[in-house]
Design a protein around this motif. Structure first.
Motif, PDB file in Angstrom:
ATOM      1  N   TYR A  59       0.859  -1.175   0.000  1.00  0.00           N
ATOM      2  CA  TYR A  59       0.000   0.000   0.000  1.00  0.00           C
ATOM      3  C   TYR A  59       0.897   1.227   0.000  1.00  0.00           C
ATOM      4  O   TYR A  59       2.097   1.133   0.284  1.00  0.00           O
TER       5      TYR A  59
ATOM      6  N   ASN B 128      -9.791   3.458   0.240  1.00  0.00           N
ATOM      7  CA  ASN B 128      -9.445   2.482  -0.794  1.00  0.00           C
ATOM      8  C   ASN B 128     -10.589   2.279  -1.784  1.00  0.00           C
ATOM      9  O   ASN B 128     -10.361   2.044  -2.976  1.00  0.00           O
TER      10      ASN B 128
ATOM     11  N   ASN C 288      -5.573  -0.502  -3.422  1.00  0.00           N
ATOM     12  CA  ASN C 288      -5.129  -0.673  -2.037  1.00  0.00           C
ATOM     13  C   ASN C 288      -4.185   0.474  -1.688  1.00  0.00           C
ATOM     14  O   ASN C 288      -2.972   0.307  -1.556  1.00  0.00           O
TER      15      ASN C 288
ATOM     16  N   GLY D  26      -3.017   1.383   4.091  1.00  0.00           N
ATOM     17  CA  GLY D  26      -2.879   0.182   4.903  1.00  0.00           C
ATOM     18  C   GLY D  26      -2.581   0.510   6.350  1.00  0.00           C
ATOM     19  O   GLY D  26      -2.554   1.681   6.757  1.00  0.00           O
TER      20      GLY D  26
END
Length: 328
Positions: free
Chosen positions: A221, A238, A244, A247
């Motif tokens: 990410y 996201n 992605n 994170g």
């Protein structure tokens, strides 16, 4: 005169060359391999460099709060707000903070939302623009330029202000806030949070940007958010980014970063989702609060990608019929 010339030159460049708008069809890849959707505005690394080159220059002497250097930065930020048709949130863009002994200012602009109902809800997009000024000499250098901390976050906010100033693609109202005296203990953001709470601002989100100048190492990410497990912000980010993008960084929780940046005063005052986007992962940058925090350490293509990926996220969050982001 030199400062005035650089200031005007940068404004001219940012007005004429840094944003690429589509006319029809899909946006072709730009110089950094960036692609956008129909009608989107693409930020490239040249645009990012133009702003960073001013904010992290030796002329600003490390942007210590209350200094002549940060006053130049404040004027520069005001100029970009004016150029992109933001309005002052208060009587002027400069809002003097009341909790610091020297004259110091938050710079606060607003873009009113386009929807008659949703425009009464606000999202703050913020970053601190101060740094720590002059340090003991190291290899003959005494200026803590603060390129990553936090000219990078400031540049992100300014580029986002430029996008929304041009596109007017926000149904909710957006406040763009650059904070002073973060390095003195979050003083600028504390001042603004209390002031906005006193006027009963209908605040939906506070989204802060901190140290996004260098990509993370060996992650799947691009960005993390502080307070990852406190809300659904990462999931919704996201969704709108269609990748992605965000994170979980365990060290951010271990070191309590949620409490250590300008999101935190808004969390305390409003108890609404207030979180910081960051790419400093404790392994990718060795110059935190050192004179080595210079432009040559920055990855401008990475910064441009972060900003471009955040544009559809902020458009989605500002235009959703309901408030989607919630604390757990």
């Amino acid at each position: 005169m030199k400062h005035a010339f650089v200031f005007l030159a940068l404004l001219f460049l940012t007005a004429c060359g840094s944003l690429k708008k589509t006319q029809s069809g899909n946006t072709p890849a730009g110089p950094d391999g960036l692609k956008g959707n129909l009608g989107s505005t693409i930020v490239d690394s040249t645009s990012v460099l133009e702003i960073m080159n001013f904010l992290a220059s030796d002329d600003l002497k490390g942007r210590d709060s209350g200094s002549e250097g940060i006053e130049k930065a404040a004027e520069f930020i005001e100029g970009i707000f004016v150029q992109n048709r933001l309005m002052p949130y208060f009587e002027t863009f400069k809002d003097t903070i009341a909790n610091f002994q020297k004259p110091a200012y938050n710079i606060v602009g607003v873009l009113k939302g386009t929807d008659k109902k949703l425009q009464n809800e606000y999202i703050i997009i913020g970053a601190h623009y101060d740094h720590i000024g002059i340090l003991t000499a190291e290899n003959g250098d005494t200026i803590a330029n603060g390129a990553n901390d936090n000219a990078s976050g400031t540049t992100t906010v300014l580029e986002l202000a430029r996008h929304f100033g041009a596109s007017k693609s926000n149904k909710r109202s957006l406040i763009f806030a650059l904070f002073s005296a973060e390095e003195k203990g979050l003083l600028g953001s504390n001042h603004l949070a209390k002031k906005l709470k006193e006027e009963n601002l209908n605040l939906y989100l506070m989204l802060n940007f901190e140290m996004i100048g260098v990509p993370m190492v060996d992650k799947d990410y691009m960005i993390y958010v502080t307070g990852y497990d406190k809300s659904n912000l990462a999931e919704e980010t996201n969704k709108y980014a269609n990748k992605n993008l965000v994170g979980f960084l365990p060290k951010a929780k271990e070191f309590g970063l949620f409490q250590r940046s300008d999101n935190y005063p808004f969390h305390n005052e409003f108890n609404i989702p207030s979180q910081t986007y960051c790419t400093f992962d404790f392994t990718n940058f060795n110059f935190y609060h050192k004179v080595g925090d210079e432009l040559d350490q920055m990855d401008f293509k990475h910064m441009a990608r972060v900003i471009n990926d955040m544009i559809p996220v902020l458009e989605g969050l500002s235009n959703s019929p309901e408030k989607e982001i919630k604390y757990y």
